[in-house]
Enzyme design. Structure first.
Site, PDB file in Angstrom:
ATOM      1  N   ARG A  66     118.701 -26.404 -47.237  1.00  0.00           N
ATOM      2  CA  ARG A  66     119.500 -27.245 -48.112  1.00  0.00           C
ATOM      3  C   ARG A  66     118.766 -27.623 -49.406  1.00  0.00           C
ATOM      4  NH1 ARG A  66     123.373 -30.160 -44.981  1.00  0.00           N
ATOM      5  NH2 ARG A  66     122.156 -28.985 -43.477  1.00  0.00           N
ATOM      6  N   THR A  67     117.581 -28.170 -49.248  1.00  0.00           N
ATOM      7  CA  THR A  67     116.855 -28.668 -50.416  1.00  0.00           C
ATOM      8  C   THR A  67     116.484 -27.526 -51.363  1.00  0.00           C
ATOM      9  OG1 THR A  67     115.987 -30.476 -49.106  1.00  0.00           O
ATOM     10  CG2 THR A  67     114.835 -29.988 -51.159  1.00  0.00           C
ATOM     11  N   LYS A  94      95.822 -24.664 -45.545  1.00  0.00           N
ATOM     12  CA  LYS A  94      96.755 -25.044 -46.603  1.00  0.00           C
ATOM     13  C   LYS A  94      96.094 -25.865 -47.712  1.00  0.00           C
ATOM     14  CE  LYS A  94      98.308 -28.833 -43.762  1.00  0.00           C
ATOM     15  NZ  LYS A  94      98.966 -29.083 -42.514  1.00  0.00           N
ATOM     16  N   ARG A 116     107.453 -28.441 -51.728  1.00  0.00           N
ATOM     17  CA  ARG A 116     107.687 -28.970 -50.373  1.00  0.00           C
ATOM     18  C   ARG A 116     106.448 -28.596 -49.565  1.00  0.00           C
ATOM     19  NH1 ARG A 116     112.085 -29.257 -46.333  1.00  0.00           N
ATOM     20  NH2 ARG A 116     112.970 -30.612 -47.926  1.00  0.00           N
ATOM     21  N   HIS A 144     110.698 -38.085 -49.934  1.00  0.00           N
ATOM     22  CA  HIS A 144     111.592 -36.991 -50.315  1.00  0.00           C
ATOM     23  C   HIS A 144     112.509 -37.614 -51.368  1.00  0.00           C
ATOM     24  CE1 HIS A 144     114.044 -33.566 -50.365  1.00  0.00           C
ATOM     25  NE2 HIS A 144     114.401 -33.462 -49.105  1.00  0.00           N
TER      26      HIS A 144
END
Lengths: 332, 428
Positions: A66-67, A94, A116, A144
């Site tokens: 969605r985002t 990461k 994200r 968010h």
């Protein structure tokens, strides 16, 4: 966290990292700027040249449908050039990757980065290290902000105001960046905020942020104008926070039966993706008071507004620019 | 060896309740006299200590020197020099190196590196268990023979209560402490900072105070059961202090340390995802800081220890969850103690010296922490009135991971003497 915010006219500064660092005026600025952008998506030709020549990287270290799609549509409808980097699965190193990624992006002269990342603070980490605008599309359990903004816009659309509205966020608050952005945004705009969920999924000291805590959804329903129902992730059960999804539904599920006892209509929000029959009943999700799909629609307008404002746009010009961008004849 | 006369300083020796203007004469590497107006023997080097405090060299029972294994972050030599620059003359190196000091060869290696280092004395800890795995007891007697001065599985708590009990019983024959990093792992798992309103706001997983307190309580109970000397590392919470205080009132053989950072900072320092404020145990709340200071004053906490934990620059240059725990502490400990505790009205200067030198030496049976004639001439000379700004690039440590960059501290080391020999002297 907000840079370049010293000028007198409200602006968003360099980055959008969260709603906690924003002022009420800055939040209202985004909501107001989103209004004219809603209309762009209703046109036959859904495109304005506002960000022509800008390059935007969508850097997703975590799965998102969605985002990511909402950002992509927002960018494309503003005519920006975009590149998607899906780095999911690279979580082992990461931290190191993020430093190197930042340096590489800087070298490529990118205008904006939408990030994200599973680690809280990752967006701020990147923003501190590159001159490009950074938009937080969700960092760990932290914030968010664009989700928080689109929830605010949806409440304002539906209820006509945010000040004084009673919003209860239901479910796994502990692991939720959506909950944190909602809490800050709502409080700053004068709403009353509550959370409701099993104590094992509420973070310590949550009351100190200025929210009420309800132990049972029945109390929340009696109190609230709006319920924002969060997704309950299966991993929470495996990690021992709750005994089972079935029991969760029984005690905390937002059901038609529970809502029938509400003294007033209760607006239902959900950031998606939904687990029907876990945190929310289908009757409720698809019912007349659900604004869940409008949230998705508003998600594009909000992201267009954020991209536009960070690139230096002003709300007045947003109106004019769009009205004149497309010949009247091609409008729907 | 040339005799040394330290003239005109304020001599503070908590081991003999001494706080007076006096000269200190050093001969053959040992304290020869602490008196007024000592006449310099022929050929003596004279050090003018007027305006300075002259005290027993500081003792730190908790440092990580990273050698062998992570020499890019620190070595025994650089750690010993950083210690000397911070006024320390004895430091005890934790066993979580690679390989771990759970065998004579590894202990012997530390002793050899220490003998070649030109700084503070370095004493190795032995591991409590083989591989710090918490299963099989290491060979305490052999490790002591090789040079170990205490035992710890630091970095890992001793999870098995049976093993902890056995270690406390077995160590009694040798009269040395068993140190524990108190952390209940199932509560602390995955945590990055203190579990409180700041972790809630930052969206970081919290480590509750209870994770420490449960193990502190267990260790106090096991010490009571066995009579063994348990030493509790880096105490960080009010609840731990209360448990230790009760234990001591009941005559339990427990000693405990506290770090300069837990005495001076709270979890607020983690704001902005500052990885130099990430350590384990984590920075706690204001009420904890207040309780720790009180406990240090009343002796519930016996000593200050730095938990000096060097990390290479890159290791901390990452997101908060992924950054390693720990900060360097040797070169800021005295400055923090004088500024925050002495100037802050918590301790007198002699009390600070007691908590940074005499008490740790006593608890760990080190021949240090005193200026008594006949004892090794380990001493620190510092200017209690001088203020200075922490500039990490000036550290003697190989690592720069400190949350105190730019802080103004008070009390500056001018000279550090180990065995009668100057190992650190400030360039003027």
């Amino acid at each position: 966290m907000i840079r370049d915010s010293s000028s007198s006219a409200p602006s968003l500064g360099k980055d959008l990292l969260g709603l906690e660092p924003l002022s009420a005026d800055q939040i209202r600025l985004v909501l107001d700027t989103a209004e004219p952008f809603k209309e762009v998506s209703e046109r036959a030709i859904k495109k304005v040249p506002t960000l022509r020549g800008k390059t935007i990287v969508n850097l997703f270290y975590e799965a998102s449908t969605r985002t990511r799609i909402a950002f992509e549509f927002a960018e494309k409808r503003l005519s920006a050039d975009t590149v998607n980097i899906a780095a999911a699965g690279s979580s082992v190193e990461k931290g190191e990757n993020l430093v190197d990624t930042a340096r590489n992006l800087e070298a490529m002269r990118i205008d904006m980065v939408v990030i994200r990342h599973p680690a809280s603070g990752a967006a701020a980490f990147l923003a501190d290290r590159i001159p490009s605008n950074v938009i937080n599309a969700g960092d760990g359990w932290h914030e968010h902000p664009t989700q928080g903004l689109l929830d605010l816009l949806t409440i304002r659309d539906k209820l006509g105001r945010i000040e004084g509205v009673r919003v209860c966020i239901c479910g796994d608050i502990l692991h939720s960046r959506v909950a944190r952005s909602n809490i800050w945004g709502l409080l700053k705009l004068g709403a009353e905020v509550a959370v409701c969920g099993p104590r094992s999924l509420l973070p310590r000291g949550i009351e100190e942020l200025g929210v009420h805590v309800f132990k049972h959804p029945e109390e929340a329903i009696e109190w609230a104008d709006v319920l924002n129902v969060l997704r309950l992730q299966l991993e929470r059960m495996q990690a021992g926070y709750i005994p089972s999804l079935d029991e969760y539904y029984r005690v905390y599920g937002i059901t038609q039966k529970r809502l029938e006892r509400a003294p007033r209509d209760v607006l239902i929000l959900h950031p998606g993706p939904m687990n029907r029959g876990v945190e929310i009943d289908s009757m409720v999700a698809d019912g007349p008071h659900s604004a869940i799909l409008q949230q998705v629609t508003n998600g594009i307008a909000i992201r267009m507004a954020v991209l536009y404002l960070l690139s230096g746009g002003t709300p007045e010009r947003a109106n004019v620019a769009q009205a004149e961008d497309v010949p009247a004849g091609v409008r729907r | 060896m040339r005799p040394v006369l330290v003239k005109g300083g304020r001599v503070i020796d908590p081991s003999r309740q001494l706080d007076q203007a006096a000269d200190v004469l050093i001969q053959d590497g040992r304290i020869a006299a602490v008196e007024s107006n000592v006449t310099a023997p022929e050929g003596a080097e004279t050090i003018d200590a007027s305006g300075m405090v002259v005290a027993p060299g500081l003792v730190d029972v908790h440092v990580h020197l990273r050698e062998p294994g992570k020499e890019a972050a620190e070595t025994v030599a650089t750690g010993a020099r950083a210690a000397a620059a911070g006024g320390f003359t004895s430091v005890c190196a934790m066993p979580n190196t690679d390989p771990i000091t759970d065998n004579q060869a590894a202990i012997g290696f530390i002793v050899k590196q220490a003998s070649a280092a030109n700084g503070a004395r370095v004493f190795p800890y032995g591991a409590i268990s083989i591989g710090q795995r918490g299963e099989q007891l290491a060979e305490f007697a052999k490790l002591i023979e090789a040079g170990a001065i205490a035992f710890s599985d630091d970095g890992h708590p001793v999870l098995s209560s049976h093993l902890m009990r056995t270690a406390l019983e077995y160590a009694q024959a040798f009269g040395i402490p068993v140190a524990d990093h108190c952390e209940e792992p199932s509560l602390a798992k995955g945590g990055a900072m203190h579990d409180g309103v700041v972790s809630t706001r930052l969206g970081l997983k919290g480590i509750p105070a209870a994770a420490e307190e449960i193990m502190v309580a267990r260790d106090v109970i096991l010490s009571e059961l066995t009579g063994g000397h348990v030493h509790l590392c880096h105490i960080s919470t009010k609840g731990s202090v209360d448990i230790i205080r009760r234990g001591k009132e009941n005559g339990v053989n427990v000693t405990a340390e506290v770090t300069p950072h837990h005495l001076t900072l709270t979890h607020d320092k983690c704001e902005g995802y500052n990885t130099n404020a990430k350590m384990n145990p984590p920075l706690r709340e204001e009420a904890d800081v207040v309780a720790l200071r009180e406990a240090l004053k009343d002796g519930t906490l016996d000593m200050i220890a730095t938990d000096h934990a060097p990390h290479h620059y890159e290791a901390k240059e990452r997101d908060f969850d992924d950054a390693p725990f720990g900060i360097v502490g040797l070169e800021t400990a005295l400055g923090l103690g004088v500024k925050e505790l002495v100037n802050g009205g918590v301790l007198s200067l002699p009390e600070l010296m007691r908590r940074m030198s005499t008490e740790p030496a006593k608890a760990f049976h080190l021949d240090a922490g005193t200026l008594e004639p006949g004892k090794p001439a380990d001493l620190v000379i510092f200017d209690p009135g001088a203020t200075w700004t922490v500039e990490p690039t000036e550290f003697h440590s190989k690592s720069r991971n400190t949350p105190y960059a730019g802080h103004v501290l008070a009390g500056r080391v001018e000279r550090t003497i180990v065995g009668g020999r100057t190992v650190f002297q400030r360039d003027s």
